[in-house]
Design a protein around this motif. Structure first.
Motif, PDB file in Angstrom:
ATOM      1  N   GLU A  23      -1.032   8.675   8.840  1.00  0.00           N
ATOM      2  CA  GLU A  23      -0.961   8.386   7.414  1.00  0.00           C
ATOM      3  C   GLU A  23      -1.082   6.885   7.150  1.00  0.00           C
ATOM      4  O   GLU A  23      -1.753   6.461   6.213  1.00  0.00           O
ATOM      5  CB  GLU A  23       0.346   8.932   6.836  1.00  0.00           C
ATOM      6  CG  GLU A  23       0.367   9.001   5.326  1.00  0.00           C
ATOM      7  CD  GLU A  23       1.587   9.735   4.790  1.00  0.00           C
ATOM      8  OE1 GLU A  23       1.944   9.479   3.624  1.00  0.00           O
ATOM      9  OE2 GLU A  23       2.186  10.548   5.516  1.00  0.00           O
ATOM     10  N   ALA A  24      -0.477   6.073   8.011  1.00  0.00           N
ATOM     11  CA  ALA A  24      -0.538   4.619   7.838  1.00  0.00           C
ATOM     12  C   ALA A  24      -1.961   4.097   8.045  1.00  0.00           C
ATOM     13  O   ALA A  24      -2.457   3.292   7.249  1.00  0.00           O
ATOM     14  CB  ALA A  24       0.424   3.928   8.793  1.00  0.00           C
ATOM     15  N   MET A  57       6.108  -0.104   7.886  1.00  0.00           N
ATOM     16  CA  MET A  57       6.088   1.254   7.357  1.00  0.00           C
ATOM     17  C   MET A  57       7.495   1.504   6.829  1.00  0.00           C
ATOM     18  O   MET A  57       8.409   1.775   7.592  1.00  0.00           O
ATOM     19  CB  MET A  57       5.713   2.255   8.448  1.00  0.00           C
ATOM     20  CG  MET A  57       4.347   2.035   9.043  1.00  0.00           C
ATOM     21  SD  MET A  57       4.071   3.141  10.467  1.00  0.00           S
ATOM     22  CE  MET A  57       2.691   2.336  11.258  1.00  0.00           C
ATOM     23  N   ASP A 116       5.874   3.240   2.058  1.00  0.00           N
ATOM     24  CA  ASP A 116       5.049   2.126   1.600  1.00  0.00           C
ATOM     25  C   ASP A 116       4.727   1.240   2.790  1.00  0.00           C
ATOM     26  O   ASP A 116       5.574   1.026   3.663  1.00  0.00           O
ATOM     27  CB  ASP A 116       5.780   1.280   0.550  1.00  0.00           C
ATOM     28  CG  ASP A 116       6.011   2.028  -0.751  1.00  0.00           C
ATOM     29  OD1 ASP A 116       5.204   2.920  -1.078  1.00  0.00           O
ATOM     30  OD2 ASP A 116       7.003   1.713  -1.443  1.00  0.00           O
ATOM     31  N   ILE A 119       0.871  -1.174   0.000  1.00  0.00           N
ATOM     32  CA  ILE A 119       0.000   0.000   0.000  1.00  0.00           C
ATOM     33  C   ILE A 119       0.907   1.223   0.000  1.00  0.00           C
ATOM     34  O   ILE A 119       1.699   1.418   0.929  1.00  0.00           O
ATOM     35  CB  ILE A 119      -0.934  -0.003   1.224  1.00  0.00           C
ATOM     36  CG1 ILE A 119      -1.800  -1.274   1.216  1.00  0.00           C
ATOM     37  CG2 ILE A 119      -1.792   1.252   1.252  1.00  0.00           C
ATOM     38  CD1 ILE A 119      -2.520  -1.548   2.519  1.00  0.00           C
ATOM     39  N   GLU A 120       0.820   2.030  -1.043  1.00  0.00           N
ATOM     40  CA  GLU A 120       1.721   3.171  -1.195  1.00  0.00           C
ATOM     41  C   GLU A 120       1.120   4.452  -0.636  1.00  0.00           C
ATOM     42  O   GLU A 120      -0.075   4.701  -0.785  1.00  0.00           O
ATOM     43  CB  GLU A 120       2.056   3.365  -2.673  1.00  0.00           C
ATOM     44  CG  GLU A 120       2.812   2.201  -3.265  1.00  0.00           C
ATOM     45  CD  GLU A 120       3.226   2.426  -4.711  1.00  0.00           C
ATOM     46  OE1 GLU A 120       3.310   3.602  -5.138  1.00  0.00           O
ATOM     47  OE2 GLU A 120       3.481   1.427  -5.388  1.00  0.00           O
ATOM     48  N   THR A 121       1.968   5.248   0.018  1.00  0.00           N
ATOM     49  CA  THR A 121       1.618   6.611   0.404  1.00  0.00           C
ATOM     50  C   THR A 121       2.699   7.516  -0.175  1.00  0.00           C
ATOM     51  O   THR A 121       3.685   7.032  -0.728  1.00  0.00           O
ATOM     52  CB  THR A 121       1.561   6.790   1.951  1.00  0.00           C
ATOM     53  OG1 THR A 121       2.883   6.847   2.471  1.00  0.00           O
ATOM     54  CG2 THR A 121       0.763   5.673   2.620  1.00  0.00           C
ATOM     55  N   ALA A 122       2.539   8.804  -0.025  1.00  0.00           N
ATOM     56  CA  ALA A 122       3.529   9.735  -0.569  1.00  0.00           C
ATOM     57  C   ALA A 122       4.879   9.587   0.129  1.00  0.00           C
ATOM     58  O   ALA A 122       5.926   9.709  -0.501  1.00  0.00           O
ATOM     59  CB  ALA A 122       3.023  11.173  -0.431  1.00  0.00           C
ATOM     60  N   ARG A 123       4.888   9.306   1.441  1.00  0.00           N
ATOM     61  CA  ARG A 123       6.138   9.274   2.210  1.00  0.00           C
ATOM     62  C   ARG A 123       6.718   7.886   2.418  1.00  0.00           C
ATOM     63  O   ARG A 123       7.911   7.755   2.689  1.00  0.00           O
ATOM     64  CB  ARG A 123       5.920   9.895   3.597  1.00  0.00           C
ATOM     65  CG  ARG A 123       5.662  11.363   3.565  1.00  0.00           C
ATOM     66  CD  ARG A 123       5.776  11.970   4.939  1.00  0.00           C
ATOM     67  NE  ARG A 123       4.817  11.390   5.884  1.00  0.00           N
ATOM     68  CZ  ARG A 123       4.964  11.449   7.199  1.00  0.00           C
ATOM     69  NH1 ARG A 123       6.023  12.018   7.726  1.00  0.00           N
ATOM     70  NH2 ARG A 123       4.056  10.937   7.999  1.00  0.00           N
ATOM     71  N   GLN A 156      -4.793   5.792   7.833  1.00  0.00           N
ATOM     72  CA  GLN A 156      -5.649   6.287   6.754  1.00  0.00           C
ATOM     73  C   GLN A 156      -5.423   5.509   5.463  1.00  0.00           C
ATOM     74  O   GLN A 156      -6.381   5.172   4.755  1.00  0.00           O
ATOM     75  CB  GLN A 156      -5.419   7.786   6.545  1.00  0.00           C
ATOM     76  CG  GLN A 156      -5.955   8.624   7.691  1.00  0.00           C
ATOM     77  CD  GLN A 156      -5.522  10.079   7.637  1.00  0.00           C
ATOM     78  OE1 GLN A 156      -5.024  10.568   6.640  1.00  0.00           O
ATOM     79  NE2 GLN A 156      -5.712  10.781   8.744  1.00  0.00           N
ATOM     80  N   ALA A 157      -4.177   5.185   5.150  1.00  0.00           N
ATOM     81  CA  ALA A 157      -3.883   4.419   3.933  1.00  0.00           C
ATOM     82  C   ALA A 157      -4.444   3.006   4.026  1.00  0.00           C
ATOM     83  O   ALA A 157      -5.003   2.481   3.047  1.00  0.00           O
ATOM     84  CB  ALA A 157      -2.369   4.366   3.697  1.00  0.00           C
TER      85      ALA A 157
END
Length: 176
Positions: free
Chosen positions: A114-115, A72, A16, A10-14, A117-118
């Motif tokens: 962020e984790a 993370m 994975d 699962i990718e986020t901007a900051r 929410q992703a």
């Protein structure tokens, strides 16, 4: 060779969220061995007994398993390969329980928010609802959940291995 794990990255901007690897052992032992991390979770003993992280990683790689665990991983933006962990424990009726911890070096960086929410947005298990509990003495973690759309359900108690005691918790849910 490492087994193929049937859980997505699962990718986020900051960073994975990626399945654990055996090579994560050292960083997980370092961070999970920190009493500040162990005391904020129900399942990490302190001090860590020999082999505890090996057994945890083995369980996370097993098929079948009851818990999907993601690291993370901040390598893509210059962070550490493991900055914390997040998991979904399978429950019945299309539900899972969210659990997470972040290494102290990354506290107050919104990494946990962020984790969570992703993970909610990706909903990798196709859940109808997710639940989470946080200790009363960890209001920052409660804020992580409310920022991700979780709603307060009530108070309870959870046994904490590192504290060797039942600890009051706030319980939250999120319908998906």
């Amino acid at each position: 060779m490492e087994p193929i794990i049937n859980q997505p990255v699962i990718e986020t901007a900051r960073f994975d969220l990626r399945p654990l690897r055996r090579s994560d052992k050292g960083l997980i032992e370092l961070f999970a061995g920190d009493p500040r991390v162990a005391l904020s979770t129900s399942s990490i003993p302190h001090p860590l007994p020999p082999g505890a992280i090996d057994a945890f990683i083995t369980r996370s790689l097993a098929i079948p398993r009851v818990e999907d665990v993601w690291a993370m991983d901040g390598l893509k933006t210059g962070g550490a390969e493991v900055m914390g962990l997040i998991s979904l424990t399978h429950l019945d009726r299309g539900q899972s329980e969210v659990g997470y911890w972040v290494a102290p070096a990354y506290w107050n960086s919104h990494l946990a928010s962020e984790a969570v929410q992703a993970l909610v947005a990706a909903n990798p298990q196709g859940n109808q609802a997710m639940f989470a509990s946080v200790f009363h003495d960890n209001p920052a973690s409660a804020k992580v959940l409310t920022n991700a759309g979780f709603v307060y359900l009530g108070d309870a108690e959870t046994y904490c291995l590192a504290r060797d005691a039942a600890v009051p918790t706030w319980t939250y849910s999120r319908k998906l």
